[in-house]
Design an enzyme around this catalytic site. Structure first.
Site, PDB file in Angstrom:
ATOM      1  N   SER A 167      52.859   7.957  12.263  1.00  0.00           N
ATOM      2  CA  SER A 167      51.855   8.955  12.222  1.00  0.00           C
ATOM      3  C   SER A 167      52.415   9.962  11.335  1.00  0.00           C
ATOM      4  O   SER A 167      51.520  10.671  10.633  1.00  0.00           O
ATOM      5  CB  SER A 167      51.168   9.447  13.326  1.00  0.00           C
ATOM      6  OG  SER A 167      52.160   9.968  14.235  1.00  0.00           O
ATOM      7  N   GLU A 233      60.285   9.601 -11.290  1.00  0.00           N
ATOM      8  CA  GLU A 233      60.090   8.184 -11.660  1.00  0.00           C
ATOM      9  C   GLU A 233      58.521   8.383 -12.641  1.00  0.00           C
ATOM     10  O   GLU A 233      58.787   7.877 -13.930  1.00  0.00           O
ATOM     11  CB  GLU A 233      59.929   7.112 -10.797  1.00  0.00           C
ATOM     12  CG  GLU A 233      59.607   5.822 -11.178  1.00  0.00           C
ATOM     13  CD  GLU A 233      59.168   4.765 -10.152  1.00  0.00           C
ATOM     14  OE1 GLU A 233      58.879   3.754 -10.434  1.00  0.00           O
ATOM     15  OE2 GLU A 233      59.423   5.224  -8.958  1.00  0.00           O
ATOM     16  N   GLN A 327      43.236  -3.249 -33.775  1.00  0.00           N
ATOM     17  CA  GLN A 327      42.067  -3.168 -34.335  1.00  0.00           C
ATOM     18  C   GLN A 327      42.131  -2.855 -35.580  1.00  0.00           C
ATOM     19  O   GLN A 327      41.296  -3.578 -36.726  1.00  0.00           O
ATOM     20  CB  GLN A 327      40.946  -2.537 -33.481  1.00  0.00           C
ATOM     21  CG  GLN A 327      39.279  -2.782 -33.910  1.00  0.00           C
ATOM     22  CD  GLN A 327      39.006  -4.255 -33.541  1.00  0.00           C
ATOM     23  OE1 GLN A 327      39.420  -4.836 -32.360  1.00  0.00           O
ATOM     24  NE2 GLN A 327      37.984  -4.525 -34.318  1.00  0.00           N
ATOM     25  N   GLY A 330      43.330  -5.507 -37.930  1.00  0.00           N
ATOM     26  CA  GLY A 330      42.683  -6.489 -37.913  1.00  0.00           C
ATOM     27  C   GLY A 330      43.394  -7.823 -37.206  1.00  0.00           C
ATOM     28  O   GLY A 330      44.281  -7.659 -36.258  1.00  0.00           O
ATOM     29  N   THR A 356      49.981   2.358  -8.802  1.00  0.00           N
ATOM     30  CA  THR A 356      48.658   2.008  -9.736  1.00  0.00           C
ATOM     31  C   THR A 356      47.888   3.580  -9.968  1.00  0.00           C
ATOM     32  O   THR A 356      48.126   4.360  -9.400  1.00  0.00           O
ATOM     33  CB  THR A 356      47.868   1.223  -8.848  1.00  0.00           C
ATOM     34  OG1 THR A 356      47.030   1.924  -8.025  1.00  0.00           O
ATOM     35  CG2 THR A 356      48.393  -0.106  -8.572  1.00  0.00           C
TER      36      THR A 356
END
Length: 495
Positions: A167, A233, A327, A330, A356
């Site tokens: 805890s 990090e 993009q 192309g 994450t």
């Protein structure tokens, strides 16, 4: 900075070879070691350069232009031991390891993630049991960058099963485990979508005996050691995204200046100009966030929120920026004949590694609220004497005895200036002469019983929020005192 840039410029051809061969760039890493860059954050007394997290980030940014295998191997070595030793290591540990790290004689790795443990780092299952002057480690780690390549591994293991320790986050301990220790082995190397040439894999610990002198910090201090390492990090990891962003922009601009469609270079097409503008702004903003966080760490200030912000923003920006580069180029951009395709393969892992982005949002939410707690306190509100409209005020509210009548009047006052909100417990206590919680609860419950107030209780059952019911508002004051109409409204529209 110029030396690092020149090295990267010279090494770009070798980096593009690795896109195809997937060979780890041992030669380039040895050159980095000879230049002393592994000692970027190591103090001069221990053989380092002492250019701080900012210096390490500059080197990482430039190396990342060459290839991710080189920059990640370098960066992981720094946050796979250096910061932990500098903050928590004994003098003996610093003298033993830091000079060797600074020279590039040893490569490092950090071991948190396990087969059944990812974002919930507190749930680590690998154990470390004290036996005399040693700890015996048993368990597994996975998704470990520099697996097999590294010479030293910062390993986090569980040293207590006591509920009270869990805890308080005092159930984990950090250790330095050396390659070649009996029972310590590489279980498997992952075949990744990107990060070509960079070893990443599973590690197995089977009755691995680690000397107690290899423990970093006190037993049970592993969570603190981990947090210090993670802040460092996340900054250096984010710096490794800046180089590919720069290279992607360079390729996208150069390509569109030379590609003709509709009788003009495609860079003259407004939609491409818009994408390139967004790419540039994304790069500039990411660099500001990364180097601001690095500066804070170099000033020995808490940079938890800033590091998480830099990591989250840079990685999300990286994915969009590289996709936009593909993009505007192309079909050619999607072929492996240009390096932007390889950068795109690395994009997703940036949103996963070092925590994450979903975890980053939690870190930013919790840490940001704590850091700005004084600034986030809702201002007192009152009716403006002349305008008779709600306004903020710096004047503290008048205090009153904690009677049912007075508290109901306070709830009524709050309804007038904050009609859609409840009052917090602290709001009420600021307005009371007696701030005894037990007495306040008794009065609030009495108002609830009489249907004059609605109470919201938190998960622990504590009364946290209060508002007056409609019946309570009517009891507190007549309707006329709640009424207000703007001057421009005709009286014929009021009934």
């Amino acid at each position: 900075m110029e030396e690092a840039k020149a090295f990267a410029d010279k090494s770009l051809p070798r980096g593009e070879e690795i896109f195809w061969t997937k060979e780890f760039p041992d030669g380039l890493l040895k050159e980095v070691a000879r230049k002393g860059w592994f000692g970027a954050v190591v103090p001069v007394d221990y053989g380092g350069m002492n250019v701080g997290v900012t210096g390490a980030s500059i080197v990482t940014e430039e190396l990342s232009r060459v290839c991710s295998a080189l920059s990640e191997a370098y960066a992981v070595s720094l946050f796979g031991g250096v910061e932990q030793l500098l903050t928590f290591g004994s003098e003996e540990q610093k003298r033993r390891w830091l000079p060797r790290i600074a020279k590039g004689d040893v490569v490092g790795a950090v071991c948190i993630t396990e087969p059944f443990v990812g974002s919930d780092a507190a749930g680590i299952e690998t154990t470390a049991t004290r036996e005399g002057n040693n700890y015996v480690l048993n368990g597994k780690k996975r998704f470990i960058t520099n697996a097999g390549l590294a010479d030293i591994y910062v390993v986090y293991a569980r040293t207590s099963e006591k509920p009270e320790d869990k805890s308080k986050y005092q159930h984990l301990t950090a250790f330095l485990v050396e390659k070649g220790t009996p029972g310590f082995s590489v279980e498997k190397i992952n075949e990744l979508s990107g990060w070509f040439g960079l070893p990443n894999g599973f590690l197995d610990f089977n009755e691995v005996r680690v000397p107690a002198q290899n423990r970093i910090g006190q037993e049970g201090a592993g969570w603190k050691v981990m947090m210090v390492g993670l802040n460092f990090e996340r900054i250096v990891f984010s710096a490794g995204m800046l180089g590919p962003m720069r290279e992607a922009i360079r390729h996208a601009v150069g390509y569109t200046q030379r590609r003709l469609q509709f009788d003009k270079p495609t860079i003259d097409i407004p939609v491409n100009q818009g994408k390139i503008a967004e790419m540039l702004s994304g790069l500039y903003t990411s660099r500001l966030l990364v180097y601001h966080a690095a500066y804070l760490l170099d000033q020995h200030k808490d940079a938890m929120v800033e590091a998480a912000t830099a990591k989250m923003f840079a990685s999300d920006t990286f994915e969009k920026l590289i996709s936009d580069a593909v993009q505007v180029m192309g079909g050619d951009g999607w072929t492996r004949f240009y390096p932007v395709e390889s950068y795109l393969r690395d994009a997703k892992v940036n949103q996963i590694g070092a925590g994450t982005n979903q975890i980053m949002k939690l870190v930013i939410f919790r840490g940001g609220l704590k850091a700005m707690s004084k600034d986030l306190k809702m201002p007192w509100r009152r009716l403006h004497e002349k305008l008779q409209v709600p306004t903020s005020t710096v004047e503290p509210p008048a205090k009153a005895e904690p009677t049912e009548e007075n508290i109901l009047k306070m709830l009524s006052d709050d309804y007038i200036v904050n009609p859609g909100l409840h009052m917090t417990r602290e709001d009420l206590k600021e307005r009371l002469t007696d701030q005894n919680d037990e007495g306040l609860d008794k009065t609030l419950k009495a108002l609830e019983t009489k249907n004059l107030a609605r109470l919201y209780r938190d998960a622990r059952g504590t009364i946290a929020l209060v508002k007056a019911t409609y019946e309570g508002l009517r009891k507190a004051r007549p309707l006329q005192q709640y009424q207000w109409y703007p001057d421009w409204l005709g009286k014929e529209h009021i009934f």
